[in-house]
Design a protein around this motif. Structure first.
Motif, PDB file in Angstrom:
ATOM      1  N   GLY A   1     -14.965   5.070 -16.222  1.00 44.96           N
ATOM      2  CA  GLY A   1     -14.960   5.670 -14.891  1.00 44.96           C
ATOM      3  C   GLY A   1     -13.535   5.850 -14.374  1.00 44.96           C
ATOM      4  N   THR A   2     -13.431   6.347 -13.135  1.00 47.92           N
ATOM      5  CA  THR A   2     -12.098   6.645 -12.575  1.00 47.92           C
ATOM      6  C   THR A   2     -11.949   6.089 -11.161  1.00 47.92           C
ATOM      7  N   VAL A   3     -10.699   5.734 -10.846  1.00 50.88           N
ATOM      8  CA  VAL A   3     -10.331   5.384  -9.463  1.00 50.88           C
ATOM      9  C   VAL A   3      -9.240   6.380  -9.078  1.00 50.88           C
ATOM     10  N   THR A   4      -9.545   7.258  -8.135  1.00 48.11           N
ATOM     11  CA  THR A   4      -8.596   8.305  -7.749  1.00 48.11           C
ATOM     12  C   THR A   4      -8.066   8.031  -6.345  1.00 48.11           C
ATOM     13  N   ILE A   5      -6.755   8.096  -6.196  1.00 42.16           N
ATOM     14  CA  ILE A   5      -6.132   7.931  -4.869  1.00 42.16           C
ATOM     15  C   ILE A   5      -5.909   9.326  -4.292  1.00 42.16           C
ATOM     16  N   GLY A   6      -6.238   9.516  -3.007  1.00 42.88           N
ATOM     17  CA  GLY A   6      -6.214  10.841  -2.377  1.00 42.88           C
ATOM     18  C   GLY A   6      -4.816  11.394  -2.144  1.00 42.88           C
ATOM     19  N   SER A   7      -4.770  12.607  -1.585  1.00 43.78           N
ATOM     20  CA  SER A   7      -3.484  13.286  -1.377  1.00 43.78           C
ATOM     21  C   SER A   7      -2.726  12.648  -0.208  1.00 43.78           C
ATOM     22  N   ASN A   8      -1.404  12.627  -0.340  1.00 43.12           N
ATOM     23  CA  ASN A   8      -0.486  12.070   0.682  1.00 43.12           C
ATOM     24  C   ASN A   8      -0.768  10.609   1.017  1.00 43.12           C
ATOM     25  N   VAL A   9      -1.382   9.874   0.078  1.00 48.40           N
ATOM     26  CA  VAL A   9      -1.642   8.451   0.336  1.00 48.40           C
ATOM     27  C   VAL A   9      -0.429   7.649  -0.115  1.00 48.40           C
ATOM     28  N   LYS A  10       0.099   6.843   0.825  1.00 48.88           N
ATOM     29  CA  LYS A  10       1.214   5.946   0.507  1.00 48.88           C
ATOM     30  C   LYS A  10       0.686   4.528   0.681  1.00 48.88           C
ATOM     31  N   MET A  11       0.599   3.801  -0.432  1.00 48.01           N
ATOM     32  CA  MET A  11      -0.081   2.498  -0.410  1.00 48.01           C
ATOM     33  C   MET A  11       0.893   1.327  -0.239  1.00 48.01           C
ATOM     34  N   GLY A  12       0.434   0.320   0.531  1.00 50.00           N
ATOM     35  CA  GLY A  12       1.126  -0.973   0.604  1.00 50.00           C
ATOM     36  C   GLY A  12       0.148  -2.027   0.134  1.00 50.00           C
ATOM     37  N   TYR A  13       0.522  -2.780  -0.912  1.00 56.09           N
ATOM     38  CA  TYR A  13      -0.405  -3.747  -1.514  1.00 56.09           C
ATOM     39  C   TYR A  13       0.152  -5.160  -1.343  1.00 56.09           C
ATOM     40  N   PHE A  14      -0.593  -5.996  -0.634  1.00 52.46           N
ATOM     41  CA  PHE A  14      -0.200  -7.406  -0.473  1.00 52.46           C
ATOM     42  C   PHE A  14      -1.080  -8.246  -1.389  1.00 52.46           C
ATOM     43  N   ALA A  15      -0.460  -8.829  -2.415  1.00 52.60           N
ATOM     44  CA  ALA A  15      -1.208  -9.691  -3.349  1.00 52.60           C
ATOM     45  C   ALA A  15      -0.624 -11.090  -3.285  1.00 52.60           C
ATOM     46  N   GLN A  16      -1.440 -12.096  -3.589  1.00 56.59           N
ATOM     47  CA  GLN A  16      -0.975 -13.481  -3.535  1.00 56.59           C
ATOM     48  C   GLN A  16       0.234 -13.700  -4.458  1.00 56.59           C
ATOM     49  N   HIS A  17       0.205 -13.080  -5.635  1.00 62.22           N
ATOM     50  CA  HIS A  17       1.302 -13.335  -6.591  1.00 62.22           C
ATOM     51  C   HIS A  17       2.618 -12.707  -6.146  1.00 62.22           C
ATOM     52  N   ALA A  18       2.574 -11.795  -5.156  1.00 67.70           N
ATOM     53  CA  ALA A  18       3.802 -11.129  -4.694  1.00 67.70           C
ATOM     54  C   ALA A  18       4.814 -12.151  -4.189  1.00 67.70           C
ATOM     55  N   MET A  19       4.320 -13.271  -3.664  1.00 62.72           N
ATOM     56  CA  MET A  19       5.218 -14.298  -3.129  1.00 62.72           C
ATOM     57  C   MET A  19       6.000 -14.973  -4.250  1.00 62.72           C
ATOM     58  N   ASP A  20       5.412 -14.986  -5.464  1.00 63.17           N
ATOM     59  CA  ASP A  20       6.101 -15.610  -6.611  1.00 63.17           C
ATOM     60  C   ASP A  20       7.176 -14.688  -7.189  1.00 63.17           C
ATOM     61  N   LEU A  21       7.168 -13.409  -6.794  1.00 67.48           N
ATOM     62  CA  LEU A  21       8.108 -12.445  -7.365  1.00 67.48           C
ATOM     63  C   LEU A  21       9.412 -12.349  -6.569  1.00 67.48           C
ATOM     64  N   LEU A  22       9.503 -13.066  -5.440  1.00 67.85           N
ATOM     65  CA  LEU A  22      10.739 -13.045  -4.647  1.00 67.85           C
ATOM     66  C   LEU A  22      11.852 -13.707  -5.460  1.00 67.85           C
ATOM     67  N   ASP A  23      13.071 -13.175  -5.356  1.00 70.42           N
ATOM     68  CA  ASP A  23      14.215 -13.734  -6.083  1.00 70.42           C
ATOM     69  C   ASP A  23      14.768 -14.929  -5.298  1.00 70.42           C
ATOM     70  N   GLY A  24      14.616 -16.124  -5.879  1.00 72.51           N
ATOM     71  CA  GLY A  24      15.023 -17.359  -5.187  1.00 72.51           C
ATOM     72  C   GLY A  24      16.503 -17.433  -4.893  1.00 72.51           C
ATOM     73  N   ASP A  25      17.347 -16.655  -5.643  1.00 72.18           N
ATOM     74  CA  ASP A  25      18.805 -16.718  -5.439  1.00 72.18           C
ATOM     75  C   ASP A  25      19.298 -15.772  -4.361  1.00 72.18           C
ATOM     76  N   LEU A  26      18.379 -15.008  -3.765  1.00 73.20           N
ATOM     77  CA  LEU A  26      18.765 -14.115  -2.656  1.00 73.20           C
ATOM     78  C   LEU A  26      18.358 -14.740  -1.328  1.00 73.20           C
ATOM     79  N   THR A  27      19.113 -14.437  -0.270  1.00 75.81           N
ATOM     80  CA  THR A  27      18.703 -14.865   1.073  1.00 75.81           C
ATOM     81  C   THR A  27      17.646 -13.889   1.594  1.00 75.81           C
ATOM     82  N   ILE A  28      17.043 -14.227   2.727  1.00 73.77           N
ATOM     83  CA  ILE A  28      16.055 -13.330   3.349  1.00 73.77           C
ATOM     84  C   ILE A  28      16.699 -11.979   3.632  1.00 73.77           C
ATOM     85  N   PHE A  29      17.918 -12.026   4.212  1.00 72.14           N
ATOM     86  CA  PHE A  29      18.581 -10.773   4.589  1.00 72.14           C
ATOM     87  C   PHE A  29      18.946  -9.952   3.361  1.00 72.14           C
TER      88      PHE A  29
END
Length: 540
Positions: free
Chosen positions: A379-407
């Protein structure tokens, strides 16, 4: 049962408590509240004698048993989840451990010559286990683990193979099975799904001991507690009633204090004006002197402390097409486990769809399919026209670079943005002043979640896909997020175990069942009214 008697406590230069007093009486269910860093965990550590006050004392009645659940669960391995939960149940746990050793010994060919003495000892230990209610205890342990979302397979598997979140549920299960005189629960609602959360709510409502707990889930807190202890500027203030009553009372107290402060300031200004006007005149010297003395003796009313309020507004996002996401004939399996079979689903512009379903039903999988991080088997999952997605996943927090500051993290993500707008963004998510120079490696779970959200929302998407966005967030950040998302004009697809969040933001419910997806218009509140249940499979 427990009394905190004029306690004072420093942490380095920082004063946490100053001559603070409070009490926990038999049968009371108390919510401990206060901003992050106010001293909630310190208070728990002092009650459990892991820490001592600098002054004052923590008094605990003789013979009172205390069970303490914290987020730091330590190492767990080598036992089943059931055995780990039973290990917290006192003497019966030691007898159960010996029984298990004897069972192993009876099956060991090398110990065959001692079999008679092993069998004799096994009979004695088994009788003792029965006397202590051991067999009933195992049933209760399984009941608790089932309530916390464990399958039979997970209960009997090695606890060391479980993720951190599931180990926390095991640690919580130990305290619940123990049923001590006093339970201290530090954020027990973290890492739970909606079904487990409601089960825990019902368990604690029926628990007859005393309870002191923290939670960032207002609905959960509101249904359990009958008293609030607030940590505020080093003091402990007590309020009788649930969380809602506490919020109303605190707002009223602040309003009254502000009015008192303003009245006193007006009176002081009048007196000071008189003194300034007549201090040079000899004819008014006695009156001036009298008023100066009067001012010196007045007890000054402090203005109410201003609590930091967070606010974030979405810049307008570009408008998407009417069809945002379209699932056609989607199949998805993990090994032999079928999650979706021939799924058809349409997400339209402006919909705010919350996804409900029992543990393992495929809620996160649906979000991953939309986000493209997981591919359908057919089957297929199709995203519509002009859709700009923001995805918040639990693992996203593990992908932050620990050697950078917030800023630095914000600057790297948005190199063309000016510093002022990035500082305003950080401030909206609770990072003000020097806090933006903190390194990502030292951030708490809540701080990481806020930073990931700031990264996702600065350049606004018109389609938000959110997997448990409120995990780790404190109440103030949650309220800010609800307000901001309430004014958001895009489309949302989200999973959350926070009923306040679900009710405030959804206008369509997708309930995943073995028969397919059941759809309800009108959002979570309407779903509860129509089905008579707050979560799939649980009746209100």
């Amino acid at each position: 049962m427990i009394r905190l008697d004029t306690i004072s406590k420093h942490n380095g230069q920082r004063l946490i408590f100053i001559e603070a007093s409070a009490a926990l009486q038999k049968g009371e269910k108390v919510g401990l509240v206060g901003p992050n860093g106010a001293g909630k965990s310190t208070l728990f550590r002092m009650i459990t004698k892991q820490d001592e006050p600098d002054e004052g004392q923590v008094l605990i009645d003789r013979g009172v048993s205390i069970g303490f659940f914290s987020q730091d669960v330590g190492e767990m391995a080598g036992r089943t989840a059931v055995a780990e939960v039973m290990a917290g149940a006192g003497p019966v746990a030691e007898v159960a451990a010996e029984l298990a050793e004897l069972e192993t010994a009876m099956a060991d060919p090398e110990q065959f010559d001692q079999l008679d003495s092993i069998i004799e000892r096994f009979g004695e230990v088994q009788a003792r286990f029965e006397d202590l209610g051991g067999y009933a205890l195992e049933g209760k342990a399984r009941e608790v683990l089932h309530g916390l979302g464990f399958s039979q397979e997970m209960m009997d598997g090695d606890v060391g193979a479980l993720s951190g979140g599931w180990k926390m549920r095991v640690a919580l299960g130990r305290i619940l099975l123990m049923r001590p005189d006093v339970m201290l629960l530090d954020e027990p609602s973290n890492h739970l799904d909606l079904e487990s959360l409601i089960w825990l709510e019902q368990f604690l409502a029926g628990y007859d001991g005393a309870l002191l707990m923290t939670s960032h889930d207002r609905a959960f807190m509101n249904r359990i507690i009958n008293k609030v202890i607030e940590i505020d500027g080093g003091n402990l203030n007590s309020f009788s009633g649930d969380y809602e009553f506490y919020e109303q009372q605190r707002a009223l107290n602040e309003k009254q204090q502000q009015a008192q402060f303003e009245r006193q300031q007006a009176m002081l200004a009048k007196e000071v004006s008189f003194i300034e006007r007549f201090k040079a005149r000899a004819s008014h010297a006695a009156q001036v002197q009298s008023r100066v003395k009067k001012l010196e003796k007045i007890d000054r009313v402090e203005p109410p402390k201003r609590r930091q309020t967070l606010s974030f507004e979405f810049p307008p996002a570009p408008r998407s097409g009417d069809i945002v996401a379209n699932f056609q004939g989607v199949d998805k399996s993990y090994g032999s486990r079928v999650i979706y079979n021939g799924l058809d689903l349409l997400i339209r512009r402006g919909e705010r769809c919350c996804i409900l379903g029992v543990n393992g039903a495929g809620k996160s999988t649906l979000l991953k399919l939309v986000a493209g991080t997981t591919k359908p088997d057919a089957g297929t999952v199709t995203i519509g026209s002009n859709v700009k997605m923001g995805y918040f996943a639990q693992h996203a927090m593990d992908l932050l670079d620990g050697d950078l500051t917030i800023f630095e993290t914000l600057e790297r993500a948005f190199p063309l943005a000016n510093q002022g707008s990035l500082r305003a963004l950080a401030g909206g998510f609770g990072f003000s002043g020097d806090e933006i120079e903190k390194y990502c490696r030292v951030l708490s779970g809540g701080e990481k979640a806020r930073l990931v959200m700031a990264l996702m929302l600065y350049d606004p998407p018109n389609f938000l896909v959110l997997d448990e966005p409120t995990n780790h967030l404190d109440m103030a950040t949650k309220e800010m997020l609800i307000t901001a998302l309430g004014n958001y004009e895009g489309t949302m697809l989200f999973v959350s175990h926070d009923r306040h969040f679900l009710a405030a933001l959804s206008n369509r419910v997708l309930e995943i069942t073995p028969e397919g997806i059941h759809q309800y218009g009108g959002g979570y509140t309407e779903y509860v009214a129509r089905t008579g249940q707050e979560a799939p499979g649980l009746h209100a």
